[in-house]
Design a protein around this motif. Structure first.
Motif, PDB file in Angstrom:
ATOM      1  N   LEU A 102     -11.020  38.050  31.804  1.00  0.00           N
ATOM      2  CA  LEU A 102     -10.967  38.773  30.526  1.00  0.00           C
ATOM      3  C   LEU A 102     -10.746  37.807  29.371  1.00  0.00           C
ATOM      4  CD1 LEU A 102     -10.981  41.551  29.117  1.00  0.00           C
ATOM      5  CD2 LEU A 102      -8.483  41.575  29.359  1.00  0.00           C
ATOM      6  N   SER A 103      -9.898  36.801  29.580  1.00  0.00           N
ATOM      7  CA  SER A 103      -9.658  35.811  28.538  1.00  0.00           C
ATOM      8  C   SER A 103     -10.924  35.029  28.212  1.00  0.00           C
ATOM      9  CB  SER A 103      -8.539  34.857  28.966  1.00  0.00           C
ATOM     10  OG  SER A 103      -8.259  33.924  27.951  1.00  0.00           O
ATOM     11  N   CYS A 104     -11.672  34.623  29.226  1.00  0.00           N
ATOM     12  CA  CYS A 104     -12.923  33.900  28.981  1.00  0.00           C
ATOM     13  C   CYS A 104     -13.919  34.766  28.211  1.00  0.00           C
ATOM     14  CB  CYS A 104     -13.536  33.454  30.304  1.00  0.00           C
ATOM     15  SG  CYS A 104     -12.619  32.126  31.113  1.00  0.00           S
ATOM     16  N   LEU A 105     -13.875  36.057  28.472  1.00  0.00           N
ATOM     17  CA  LEU A 105     -14.810  36.978  27.844  1.00  0.00           C
ATOM     18  C   LEU A 105     -14.408  37.303  26.405  1.00  0.00           C
ATOM     19  CD1 LEU A 105     -17.339  38.625  28.800  1.00  0.00           C
ATOM     20  CD2 LEU A 105     -15.762  40.519  29.276  1.00  0.00           C
ATOM     21  N   THR A 106     -13.131  37.653  26.202  1.00  0.00           N
ATOM     22  CA  THR A 106     -12.685  38.196  24.917  1.00  0.00           C
ATOM     23  C   THR A 106     -11.734  37.285  24.141  1.00  0.00           C
ATOM     24  OG1 THR A 106     -10.712  39.353  25.774  1.00  0.00           O
ATOM     25  CG2 THR A 106     -12.844  40.495  25.948  1.00  0.00           C
ATOM     26  N   GLY A 107     -11.326  36.158  24.725  1.00  0.00           N
ATOM     27  CA  GLY A 107     -10.433  35.243  24.036  1.00  0.00           C
ATOM     28  C   GLY A 107      -8.970  35.420  24.355  1.00  0.00           C
ATOM     29  N   SER A 108      -8.607  36.496  25.046  1.00  0.00           N
ATOM     30  CA  SER A 108      -7.207  36.753  25.405  1.00  0.00           C
ATOM     31  C   SER A 108      -7.170  37.561  26.694  1.00  0.00           C
ATOM     32  CB  SER A 108      -6.470  37.551  24.319  1.00  0.00           C
ATOM     33  OG  SER A 108      -6.503  36.922  23.067  1.00  0.00           O
ATOM     34  N   ARG A 109      -6.127  37.351  27.490  1.00  0.00           N
ATOM     35  CA  ARG A 109      -5.880  38.290  28.586  1.00  0.00           C
ATOM     36  C   ARG A 109      -5.495  39.630  27.974  1.00  0.00           C
ATOM     37  NH1 ARG A 109      -0.427  39.151  29.110  1.00  0.00           N
ATOM     38  NH2 ARG A 109       0.992  37.510  28.418  1.00  0.00           N
ATOM     39  N   ALA A 110      -5.312  40.638  28.795  1.00  0.00           N
ATOM     40  CA  ALA A 110      -4.980  41.962  28.263  1.00  0.00           C
ATOM     41  C   ALA A 110      -3.572  41.971  27.681  1.00  0.00           C
ATOM     42  CB  ALA A 110      -5.100  43.012  29.365  1.00  0.00           C
ATOM     43  N   ARG A 150     -16.982  40.132  22.933  1.00  0.00           N
ATOM     44  CA  ARG A 150     -17.365  38.889  23.602  1.00  0.00           C
ATOM     45  C   ARG A 150     -17.414  37.796  22.542  1.00  0.00           C
ATOM     46  NH1 ARG A 150     -22.528  40.822  27.095  1.00  0.00           N
ATOM     47  NH2 ARG A 150     -23.291  38.870  26.198  1.00  0.00           N
ATOM     48  N   ILE A 151     -16.460  36.865  22.599  1.00  0.00           N
ATOM     49  CA  ILE A 151     -16.306  35.929  21.494  1.00  0.00           C
ATOM     50  C   ILE A 151     -17.443  34.909  21.424  1.00  0.00           C
ATOM     51  CG2 ILE A 151     -13.812  36.186  21.346  1.00  0.00           C
ATOM     52  CD1 ILE A 151     -13.584  33.491  22.850  1.00  0.00           C
ATOM     53  N   GLN A 152     -18.154  34.679  22.519  1.00  0.00           N
ATOM     54  CA  GLN A 152     -19.229  33.682  22.470  1.00  0.00           C
ATOM     55  C   GLN A 152     -20.453  34.213  21.725  1.00  0.00           C
ATOM     56  OE1 GLN A 152     -19.068  30.591  23.263  1.00  0.00           O
ATOM     57  NE2 GLN A 152     -17.131  30.513  24.383  1.00  0.00           N
ATOM     58  N   ASP A 153     -20.890  35.438  22.050  1.00  0.00           N
ATOM     59  CA  ASP A 153     -22.090  35.974  21.385  1.00  0.00           C
ATOM     60  C   ASP A 153     -21.775  37.088  20.398  1.00  0.00           C
ATOM     61  OD1 ASP A 153     -21.391  37.765  23.335  1.00  0.00           O
ATOM     62  OD2 ASP A 153     -23.277  37.648  24.433  1.00  0.00           O
ATOM     63  N   PHE A 166      -9.677  33.592  18.497  1.00  0.00           N
ATOM     64  CA  PHE A 166     -10.377  34.519  17.615  1.00  0.00           C
ATOM     65  C   PHE A 166     -11.607  33.823  17.043  1.00  0.00           C
ATOM     66  CE2 PHE A 166      -5.884  36.096  16.398  1.00  0.00           C
ATOM     67  CZ  PHE A 166      -5.857  36.983  17.462  1.00  0.00           C
ATOM     68  N   CYS A 167     -12.581  34.610  16.647  1.00  0.00           N
ATOM     69  CA  CYS A 167     -13.686  34.063  15.868  1.00  0.00           C
ATOM     70  C   CYS A 167     -13.134  33.599  14.523  1.00  0.00           C
ATOM     71  CB  CYS A 167     -14.773  35.117  15.678  1.00  0.00           C
ATOM     72  SG  CYS A 167     -15.506  35.689  17.233  1.00  0.00           S
ATOM     73  N   ASN A 168     -13.670  32.491  14.033  1.00  0.00           N
ATOM     74  CA  ASN A 168     -13.171  31.903  12.799  1.00  0.00           C
ATOM     75  C   ASN A 168     -13.564  32.773  11.599  1.00  0.00           C
ATOM     76  OD1 ASN A 168     -13.086  30.061  10.404  1.00  0.00           O
ATOM     77  ND2 ASN A 168     -12.512  28.552  11.942  1.00  0.00           N
ATOM     78  N   PRO A 169     -12.623  33.084  10.715  1.00  0.00           N
ATOM     79  CA  PRO A 169     -12.929  34.003   9.601  1.00  0.00           C
ATOM     80  C   PRO A 169     -13.749  33.383   8.473  1.00  0.00           C
ATOM     81  CG  PRO A 169     -10.688  33.207   9.399  1.00  0.00           C
ATOM     82  CD  PRO A 169     -11.210  32.677  10.710  1.00  0.00           C
ATOM     83  N   VAL A 170     -13.866  32.057   8.429  1.00  0.00           N
ATOM     84  CA  VAL A 170     -14.594  31.428   7.326  1.00  0.00           C
ATOM     85  C   VAL A 170     -15.784  30.595   7.793  1.00  0.00           C
ATOM     86  CG1 VAL A 170     -12.577  31.429   5.834  1.00  0.00           C
ATOM     87  CG2 VAL A 170     -13.046  29.414   7.237  1.00  0.00           C
ATOM     88  N   ASP A 171     -15.978  30.490   9.118  1.00  0.00           N
ATOM     89  CA  ASP A 171     -17.111  29.748   9.674  1.00  0.00           C
ATOM     90  C   ASP A 171     -17.528  30.427  10.972  1.00  0.00           C
ATOM     91  OD1 ASP A 171     -18.861  28.007  10.957  1.00  0.00           O
ATOM     92  OD2 ASP A 171     -17.876  26.218  10.178  1.00  0.00           O
ATOM     93  N   PRO A 172     -18.619  31.207  10.944  1.00  0.00           N
ATOM     94  CA  PRO A 172     -18.991  32.001  12.119  1.00  0.00           C
ATOM     95  C   PRO A 172     -19.392  31.165  13.335  1.00  0.00           C
ATOM     96  CG  PRO A 172     -20.698  32.122  10.415  1.00  0.00           C
ATOM     97  CD  PRO A 172     -19.513  31.430   9.801  1.00  0.00           C
ATOM     98  N   GLN A 173     -19.603  29.854  13.159  1.00  0.00           N
ATOM     99  CA  GLN A 173     -19.953  28.997  14.288  1.00  0.00           C
ATOM    100  C   GLN A 173     -18.721  28.478  15.030  1.00  0.00           C
ATOM    101  OE1 GLN A 173     -23.196  28.936  14.980  1.00  0.00           O
ATOM    102  NE2 GLN A 173     -23.380  30.198  13.131  1.00  0.00           N
ATOM    103  N   HIS A 174     -17.553  28.597  14.423  1.00  0.00           N
ATOM    104  CA  HIS A 174     -16.352  28.013  15.007  1.00  0.00           C
ATOM    105  C   HIS A 174     -15.333  29.104  15.337  1.00  0.00           C
ATOM    106  CE1 HIS A 174     -17.250  23.778  13.128  1.00  0.00           C
ATOM    107  NE2 HIS A 174     -18.063  24.098  14.120  1.00  0.00           N
ATOM    108  N   TYR A 175     -14.163  28.665  15.794  1.00  0.00           N
ATOM    109  CA  TYR A 175     -13.141  29.584  16.285  1.00  0.00           C
ATOM    110  C   TYR A 175     -11.786  29.206  15.707  1.00  0.00           C
ATOM    111  CZ  TYR A 175     -16.771  30.852  19.577  1.00  0.00           C
ATOM    112  OH  TYR A 175     -17.958  31.270  20.125  1.00  0.00           O
TER     113      TYR A 175
END
Length: 583
Positions: free
Chosen positions: A206-214, A270-273, A368-377
């Protein structure tokens, strides 16, 4: 406010746990107006403490959604009464306390789209299911034309952990399926967390998928609880918002999309896509994707301001609404972190914000997805034993004096002659350890250190833990990396010197009062500048620069290189002793 007439600006909002705040920032990035409404003080009729209702089960924590709406009404009326020139507002954006969720009832979108400028917002979105609490014509908090209305205060009786739900007879009268909304302090969804992790193959998957465990406070698990315990309320819900997108919806007059950055704190994205995970959605509730809507980049212009605000307050029709985000991502924007930077908030708890290129999700911390650069985190790590632990050791060993505390750091060697310490008087989050543990240079556990060695062991240990766990999430020091330090302990230069030495990078201090608010205004300017096509750093280049507070001592990085490895090894030894070897 006459001196501000004609001053074109952007507004930054913050719907935080305890208050709603606003700042106005002009084109030179100067803050020239700020105001706030404090829930406990200014909206006492809702009966909150610290902005929330803690229910009798001790796990369920909620806030009245109407309280947030009414706070916005009050602050806008205050701005209007002060002579604030809304016609000069080019754009606005905002932040919301992360992980809280709002449930719009079927028909709410029509109400939002047809608001009357003659009435306040909360009167038109009014719940009508419970007690008369003085929010009508006699309330001291209202200005402008009013009609009798009723606000909400309902806390479940003992033994009930469900969130407040509208009675069936009130269908069509209210804009919210539930009137008391779960917030980040809610920890009543443990069963739903287990179900979600089991569905996707475990906590790490789940962490790999969403960035955090539940996590109990994360929105997917809150939604799952609502669906399981109150399926009727769920079925009557046309849209589910985060606090951030809920606030944006008020300004838009329609349902605002959830942005990538705040959306990645839900256990659903899904934080990657950057699309919703179908497996996670299915594990939580049916038809969830249509209730959430499609997520959008955090710098998106989601629309123009509602005609309600144009007619009632004089906003220009072309005023843009830039996607609202979470308070932590907005703070990253407010502190103007750049690639490779790290922000360290040295408060009651210590919090790290990291700018990451390639994240490595683990069972600790959040990506988390980066709030000011959509390519970064961005990553977030929280350590409970922060300033309170430092203050305890100060009181025990340094006569309650920060000056004496600093003398200990000045008089002891970098690396503390190999002595290492772990100081967790409350159960730590990262790692899950409690107690005080001291080790000699030979890795033997000892019962005590000399007072000055103890103080350096505490500070070095706190910062070594931060670096180790930051690197576990994918963080790496880059040539231009800087640390931005905030919070109470950032005023102690000797503590910051240890921070610079452990990380091997310079430490700067910055005035971050209202950082989420100011960051929201910066993000509004970024949205106006076509968002992804213009770097955020270019948009905020006129903002005040941070001040250098400490540079790394020559040779320090070599000393800590070996100590960091020992610290990580000893941390694992303590973990194994306290909870046994991994299965």
């Amino acid at each position: 406010m006459a001196e501000h007439a004609g001053r074109r600006c952007c507004l930054g909002w913050d719907f935080s746990t305890q208050q709603v705040k606003v700042v106005a920032v002009d084109a030179e990035l100067n803050v020239f107006y700020e105001d706030s409404v404090h829930f406990d003080r200014d909206l006492q009729e809702f009966g909150t403490q610290g902005g929330v209702h803690v229910h009798e089960d001790g796990l369920t924590v909620t806030s009245p959604v109407l309280m947030w709406v009414q706070a916005l009404d009050i602050i806008l009326e205050k701005m209007k009464a002060s002579g604030f020139d809304f016609s000069q507002v080019l754009a606005l954006s905002g932040a919301g306390q992360q992980h809280g969720s709002v449930y719009w009832k079927a028909g709410a979108s029509q109400v939002l789209a047809s608001l009357s400028p003659d009435l306040l917002l909360h009167e038109q979105l009014q719940t009508s299911c419970c007690l008369d609490r003085g929010s009508g014509a006699n309330s001291p908090h209202h200005t402008g034309p009013l009609q009798p209305s009723r606000t909400l205060l309902r806390v479940p009786p003992s033994g009930i952990s469900s969130w407040d739900v509208m009675p069936p007879g009130d269908a069509g009268k209210a804009c919210f399926s539930i009137s008391d909304c779960p917030v980040w302090m809610d920890s009543s969804t443990t069963a739903q967390c287990h179900q979600l992790e089991a569905t996707v193959g475990g906590a790490q998957a789940l962490s790999c998928l969403t960035g955090s465990r539940a996590y109990e406070r994360f929105t997917g698990n809150q939604i799952a609880k609502l669906y399981q315990q109150n399926p009727e309320a769920y079925s009557h819900t046309e849209r589910i918002s985060l606090v951030s997108s809920f606030a944006a919806s008020l300004f838009l007059g329609s349902h605002s999309p959830i942005d990538y950055s705040d959306g990645s704190g839900m256990n659903l994205l899904r934080i990657q896509d950057k699309v919703w995970s179908q497996a996670c959605l299915g594990a939580c509730a049916p038809h969830l994707e249509e209730k959430l809507g499609l997520p959008v980049p955090s710098c998106s212009v989601v629309g123009a301001i509602s005609s309600y605000f144009v007619q009632r307050y004089g906003f220009p029709p072309g005023c843009k609404v830039v996607a609202f985000t979470g308070d932590n991502p907005a703070s990253l924007a407010g502190m103007r972190l750049e690639e490779g930077d790290i922000a360290v908030s040295l408060g009651t708890s210590d919090t790290l914000f990291l700018w990451l290129q390639e994240p490595t999700p683990t069972l600790e911390g959040h990506i988390f997805c980066n709030p000011v650069d959509p390519q970064h985190y961005m990553a977030l790590l929280c350590f409970k034993n922060g300033s309170l632990m430092r203050e305890k050791i100060r009181d025990e060993l340094a006569s309650s004096s920060w000056s004496e505390f600093s003398k200990a750091l000045q008089s002891t060697e970098i690396g503390n002659c190999g002595n290492l310490g772990f100081y967790f008087d409350v159960m730590e989050i990262t790692p899950e350890i409690i107690g005080r543990h001291r080790f000699s240079a030979e890795n033997h556990e000892v019962s005590a250190f000399p007072w000055d060695v103890e103080i350096r062991a505490l500070i070095e240990g706190q910062f070594m833990a931060k670096k180790i766990h930051a690197e576990g999430l994918g963080y790496r020091v880059m040539p231009k990396t800087k640390i931005l330090a905030t919070g109470g302990a950032s005023h102690n230069r000797d503590i910051l010197q240890v921070l610079a030495d452990v990380f091997g990078t310079p430490v700067y201090v910055i005035d971050t009062a209202n950082s989420a608010c100011v960051g929201s205004a910066y993000r509004a300017f970024h949205g106006l500048a076509a968002g992804t096509d213009v770097p955020f750093s270019e948009v905020v280049k006129l903002a005040p620069n941070p001040r250098l507070a400490a540079a790394p001592t020559p040779g320090a990085s070599q000393v800590y290189e070996a100590l960091l490895q020992r610290y990580a090894m000893l941390e694992q030894r303590i973990l194994t002793q306290t909870r046994g070897p991994p299965e």
